[in-house]
Design a protein around this motif. Structure first.
Motif, PDB file in Angstrom:
ATOM      1  N   GLN A 174       0.832  -1.209   0.000  1.00  0.00           N
ATOM      2  CA  GLN A 174       0.000   0.000   0.000  1.00  0.00           C
ATOM      3  C   GLN A 174       0.871   1.267   0.000  1.00  0.00           C
ATOM      4  N   MET A 175       2.002   1.219   0.707  1.00  0.00           N
ATOM      5  CA  MET A 175       2.908   2.363   0.691  1.00  0.00           C
ATOM      6  C   MET A 175       3.542   2.522  -0.686  1.00  0.00           C
ATOM      7  N   ASP A 176       3.788   1.420  -1.380  1.00  0.00           N
ATOM      8  CA  ASP A 176       4.289   1.493  -2.760  1.00  0.00           C
ATOM      9  C   ASP A 176       3.283   2.219  -3.646  1.00  0.00           C
ATOM     10  N   VAL A 177       2.003   1.883  -3.478  1.00  0.00           N
ATOM     11  CA  VAL A 177       0.949   2.530  -4.257  1.00  0.00           C
ATOM     12  C   VAL A 177       0.902   4.022  -3.944  1.00  0.00           C
ATOM     13  N   ILE A 178       1.006   4.363  -2.663  1.00  0.00           N
ATOM     14  CA  ILE A 178       0.969   5.760  -2.239  1.00  0.00           C
ATOM     15  C   ILE A 178       2.111   6.550  -2.881  1.00  0.00           C
ATOM     16  N   VAL A 179       3.304   5.980  -2.879  1.00  0.00           N
ATOM     17  CA  VAL A 179       4.448   6.654  -3.493  1.00  0.00           C
ATOM     18  C   VAL A 179       4.223   6.844  -4.991  1.00  0.00           C
ATOM     19  N   ASP A 180       3.657   5.837  -5.650  1.00  0.00           N
ATOM     20  CA  ASP A 180       3.374   5.953  -7.082  1.00  0.00           C
ATOM     21  C   ASP A 180       2.387   7.092  -7.358  1.00  0.00           C
ATOM     22  N   ILE A 181       1.387   7.243  -6.496  1.00  0.00           N
ATOM     23  CA  ILE A 181       0.406   8.315  -6.673  1.00  0.00           C
ATOM     24  C   ILE A 181       1.059   9.679  -6.428  1.00  0.00           C
ATOM     25  N   LEU A 182       1.925   9.764  -5.425  1.00  0.00           N
ATOM     26  CA  LEU A 182       2.617  11.020  -5.154  1.00  0.00           C
ATOM     27  C   LEU A 182       3.505  11.413  -6.335  1.00  0.00           C
ATOM     28  N   LYS A 183       4.138  10.431  -6.948  1.00  0.00           N
ATOM     29  CA  LYS A 183       4.943  10.709  -8.140  1.00  0.00           C
ATOM     30  C   LYS A 183       4.056  11.217  -9.280  1.00  0.00           C
TER      31      LYS A 183
END
Length: 256
Positions: A174-183
């Motif tokens: 889920q943190m990977d997904v969050i980082v992808d969205i922030l990018k």
């Protein structure tokens, strides 16, 4: 047939009820998988069993030999992974369930600090400085990835560990997904500048001003940041810490 109570119990004890693939404590959310399936001649003996969590169990069984993509888990590989984990548990080098949970909770608490900034509190059209907004998103990505939380002027505010240190695989994903969205937010911001959807200029005393020429851009930014905080709040709920809300600051109409 299935594993006997004695065989299943022995395997679970040797694994300390951790999954032998993702190496996370799973408690009751764990199964004993046949390394070689019974349909293929696999036995119900100890040597043919491996404790797996629900997600890893599904992953191991999801490979389609009729439409092969990726690399299948081989029986020998599963046995090596199992025996390596059993060895760590037996030697006392494996983390305990309580330690794993506590460490993960502290990391989530640290990441929560990373979102405690105006870039995640104000509506996009009410941002004071666009450059500061972009820098805040960048610093949040850095903090989640590396565990280094920076101030606006680049000073280190706090140090922890990056998301790769999370024991909980679901939280890590889920943190990977969050980082992808922030990018994606940063990419959309840069594109908006290039397309002139955000105009940056200087007023009196060199104070910068901004003109927004695309209302849908602001809506997208607000909705996407709200999505980020909702995903993170879901993790916070599971970790038992305070959840986040966007926007935190609501501008009220003033009557003069």
């Amino acid at each position: 047939m299935s594993f006997s109570q004695k065989v299943a119990e022995d395997l679970l004890v040797q694994a300390a009820r951790f999954c032998c693939l993702c190496r996370q404590y799973k408690g009751t959310k764990i199964e004993v998988h046949h390394i070689i399936q019974e349909a293929n001649g696999g036995s119900d003996e100890h040597e043919n069993g491996i404790p797996l969590c629900f997600d890893c169990h599904a992953e191991v069984e999801s490979y389609n030999t009729k439409h092969p993509r990726g690399r299948k888990f081989q029986p020998s590989e599963l046995k090596r992974l199992r025996d390596d984990w059993f060895g760590l548990v037996a030697s006392g080098k494996a983390p305990s369930a309580a330690v794993s949970q506590d460490e993960d909770t502290e990391l989530i608490r640290f990441y929560s600090q990373c979102f405690d900034r105006p870039a995640f509190q104000d509506y996009f059209q009410q941002e004071g400085t666009m450059e500061a907004f972009d820098k805040a998103i960048e610093d949040t990505i850095t903090a989640i990835n590396t565990g280094c939380l920076l101030s606006r002027d680049g000073k280190t505010l706090a140090m922890a560990k990056g998301k790769s240190y999370l024991h909980n695989q679901q939280w890590r994903d889920q943190m990977d997904v969050i980082v992808d969205i922030l990018k994606a937010i940063r990419s959309r911001y840069k594109l908006a500048i290039q397309l002139g959807q955000i105009q940056v200029g200087n007023g009196n005393h060199s104070r910068q001003f901004y003109c927004f020429h695309d209302s849908e851009l602001a809506q997208w930014m607000d909705m996407t940041r709200a999505e980020v905080l909702q995903l993170f709040s879901n993790i916070c709920k599971e970790a038992g810490i305070k959840t986040l809300i966007f926007p935190r600051k609501r501008w009220r109409n003033r009557h003069y």
